[in-house]
Motif scaffolding. Structure first.
Motif, short mmCIF file in Angstrom:
data_model
loop_
_atom_site.label_atom_id
_atom_site.label_comp_id
_atom_site.label_asym_id
_atom_site.label_seq_id
_atom_site.Cartn_x
_atom_site.Cartn_y
_atom_site.Cartn_z
N GLU A 34 -2.71 -14.72 16.75
CA GLU A 34 -4.04 -14.84 16.18
C GLU A 34 -5.13 -14.65 17.24
O GLU A 34 -6.15 -13.99 17.00
CB GLU A 34 -4.20 -16.20 15.49
CG GLU A 34 -5.43 -16.31 14.63
CD GLU A 34 -5.49 -17.60 13.82
OE1 GLU A 34 -6.55 -17.84 13.19
OE2 GLU A 34 -4.51 -18.38 13.82
N ARG A 36 -6.50 -20.20 11.80
CA ARG A 36 -5.60 -20.40 10.65
C ARG A 36 -4.36 -21.19 11.07
O ARG A 36 -3.82 -21.98 10.31
CB ARG A 36 -5.17 -19.05 10.05
CG ARG A 36 -6.30 -18.24 9.47
CD ARG A 36 -5.77 -17.00 8.74
NE ARG A 36 -4.94 -16.15 9.60
CZ ARG A 36 -5.42 -15.22 10.40
NH1 ARG A 36 -6.72 -15.02 10.49
NH2 ARG A 36 -4.60 -14.48 11.14
N THR A 37 -3.90 -20.95 12.29
CA THR A 37 -2.73 -21.66 12.82
C THR A 37 -3.09 -23.12 13.09
O THR A 37 -4.13 -23.41 13.69
CB THR A 37 -2.24 -21.01 14.12
OG1 THR A 37 -2.00 -19.63 13.90
CG2 THR A 37 -0.97 -21.69 14.62
N SER A 59 4.69 -22.42 16.43
CA SER A 59 3.27 -22.54 16.11
C SER A 59 2.40 -21.90 17.19
O SER A 59 1.42 -21.21 16.88
CB SER A 59 2.89 -24.01 15.93
OG SER A 59 3.57 -24.59 14.84
N LYS A 69 2.51 -18.16 16.87
CA LYS A 69 1.59 -17.70 15.83
C LYS A 69 0.15 -17.72 16.32
O LYS A 69 -0.63 -16.81 16.05
CB LYS A 69 1.73 -18.59 14.58
CG LYS A 69 2.89 -18.26 13.68
CD LYS A 69 2.93 -19.18 12.46
CE LYS A 69 1.67 -19.05 11.62
NZ LYS A 69 1.69 -19.97 10.45
N LEU A 70 -0.21 -18.77 17.06
CA LEU A 70 -1.56 -18.88 17.59
C LEU A 70 -1.83 -17.75 18.58
O LEU A 70 -2.93 -17.16 18.59
CB LEU A 70 -1.76 -20.23 18.27
CG LEU A 70 -3.14 -20.47 18.89
CD1 LEU A 70 -4.23 -20.46 17.82
CD2 LEU A 70 -3.16 -21.79 19.65
#
Length: 258
Positions: free
Chosen positions: A247, A209-210, A240, A243-244
């Motif tokens: 995830e 999604r990232t 970013s 966030k990854l």
């Protein structure tokens, strides 16, 4: 518990393999995990990105048997992030390995003693589908494919996926496509959005999604020998990759609880 080995693979150069390996590794280690980077590319860019000492034993010495894996591990500026350096000597390794028995398993055998010491081992593979990349895929449980958001990025993806299937069938049944990661994304271009939609339409949940945007700080950080989270923690590139990291952790945790 044995650490997860993730290889970053794409036969195209300049798609963000090294950028992702170092900055995802730094973001995950900042979350309290212990991460080891393996620079398996003769260009040695991953080593430069964290200021590794190239005069010390590296991954070539490890797979050739002249150094133990533990002796080759170096600290990086990011706490919890370590590296075994690569470089030009790897150019000859693919030639030297050709006539060796179990030539596809040299990296796997080298990393096996280290897996109990790290939560993650990240392997940055060269931009090719040669013997070094084959070793990198055989050594891993998971593969991440960084994909630049441009038309030609889709060319070669089919070939890479076929190679992954061959590795699964012949050398490493454990190997899974962990995810496809969009990099160098420019939301202003229609083409970038078209590529994203096309790949998501085909691969669905296997796409992260990232999405990693184009960001000048990501380009600048390697020249300082530090990951972007230390260079400019507030920039969009750093956020970013954070966030990854979250995830990736979610996916790994979900896989281990199945």
């Amino acid at each position: 518990m044995m650490g997860t080995v993730i290889t970053f693979a794409n036969q195209k150069g300049g798609v963000g393999k090294t950028t992702t390996a170092v900055n995802l590794g730094a973001a995950i280690s900042a979350m309290g995990k212990k991460v080891l980077l393996i620079d398996f590319d003769s260009q040695g860019n991953l080593s430069s990105s964290v200021g590794a000492d190239r005069s010390r034993p590296g991954i070539y010495q490890v797979i050739s048997g002249s150094s133990s894996p533990a002796e080759a591990v170096q600290e990086t500026p990011q706490a919890g992030l370590f590296i075994i350096a690569g470089g030009g000597e790897l150019t000859g390794a693919s030639v030297e390995l050709v006539n060796q028995e179990r030539r596809e398993f040299f990296l796997r055998d080298a990393l096996e003693p280290l897996r109990q010491d790290y939560d993650y081992i990240f392997v940055d593979s060269p931009p090719s589908l040669g013997l070094l990349t084959l070793n990198a895929l055989v050594a891993a449980q998971n593969v991440i494919i960084p994909l630049q958001c441009e038309y030609f990025a889709l060319e070669g993806l089919t070939q890479l996926l076929q190679n992954i299937k061959r590795v699964q069938g012949g050398f490493n049944q454990e190997l899974e496509l962990f995810g496809i990661l969009f990099t160098m994304y420019d939301s202003r271009t229609r083409l970038a959005n078209d590529v994203v939609q096309e790949v998501i339409g085909y691969f669905g949940k296997r796409v992260f999604r990232t999405i990693i945007p184009r960001n000048i700080r990501l380009s600048e950080a390697p020249s300082h020998g530090i990951p972007v989270n230390l260079y400019d923690p507030a920039c969009v590139g750093s956020r970013s990759y954070q966030k990854l990291a979250e995830e990736v952790e979610q996916r790994v945790n979900a896989a281990t609880t199945r």
